[in-house]
Design an enzyme around this catalytic site. Sequence first.
Site, short mmCIF file in Angstrom:
data_model
loop_
_atom_site.label_atom_id
_atom_site.label_comp_id
_atom_site.label_asym_id
_atom_site.label_seq_id
_atom_site.Cartn_x
_atom_site.Cartn_y
_atom_site.Cartn_z
N ASP A 196 0.13 6.17 41.66
CA ASP A 196 -0.86 7.07 42.97
C ASP A 196 -1.72 7.95 43.07
O ASP A 196 -2.53 8.66 43.67
CB ASP A 196 -0.24 7.53 44.24
N CYS B 154 -8.06 3.56 59.86
CA CYS B 154 -6.11 3.44 60.41
C CYS B 154 -5.85 4.97 60.19
O CYS B 154 -6.35 5.40 59.79
CB CYS B 154 -6.29 3.20 58.70
#
Length: 306
Positions: free
Chosen positions: A131, A211
């Site tokens: 990530d 989101c």
Amino acid sequence: MINRSKYSQLIKSEAQRLGFLSCGISKVQFLEKEAPRLENWLKNNSHGQMSYMENHFDKRLNPALLVDGAKSVISLLLNYYPSEFQKEESYKISKYAYGQDYHFVIKEKLKALLFSIEEQIGAVSGRAFVDSAPVLDKAWAAKSGLGWIGKNSNLITQKVGSFYFIAELIVDLELEYDAPTTDHCGTCTACLDACPTQAIIAPYQVDGSKCISYYTIELKDNLPEEMKGKFQDWAFGCDVCQDVCPWNRFSKAHNEPLFNPNSEILSFSKKDWEEITAETFQKVFKDSPLKRTKFEGLLRNIQFLK
């Protein structure tokens, strides 16, 4: 003579020993299909204030630009599905944030895997990614057959759903490559129907800037007033599109002690969250992903939900 099959098997066995849920291997190549998708996603400003997504466009699509002589992407999944959950009447945080920050937990496992590969195979040049670099994790995991990218844009597997982290080792070793699996979303639209902010604008298309995870973690400004009342008590992240996914009926509890939740997180009532002090935040979330949003960010989110 390189024994690709033997090396691949060895890597997968070692990954299993280290606690990874599964391991798949794909050949390093330019991600041709993903290039126009990523370009359009950025053009439509679906990344909002996540300006880092605009950086290293070429590297995101070609791992050979990240690791000299890269031949293989070893994709790994690590389960984080908990065995216990927060109280019903509480502000909610994503399940991945119950325990310690996954970056550190996975990085240690990847280092151990790379060390083991070098010990048993010989000098291998490679880098571990969690990530933290321009790598399209889900695309590589799907290429190596670990699952398919669902309508909510998460990687989904038939056996255990989608509550897991994705990480990879990119190495200069030729290996035996896995084939992609097929899509099993079918006609289901559960995630699209359930998304509280309509961030899933079409099947397989997510506007990241709408989101709840983006609003509660990435956005540094004030939360937009038009979103008031839509967050369904999510104070950090959001699991709605995963919670409603039928494949997550098959989620099994993880066995990684470092992901076990701090008991205080599970017992916090709304009042506890509202009255949290900087000192308590530091103590309870010392090694937690919640540090990403900082104490002030968490307070902002809770005020917005009240």
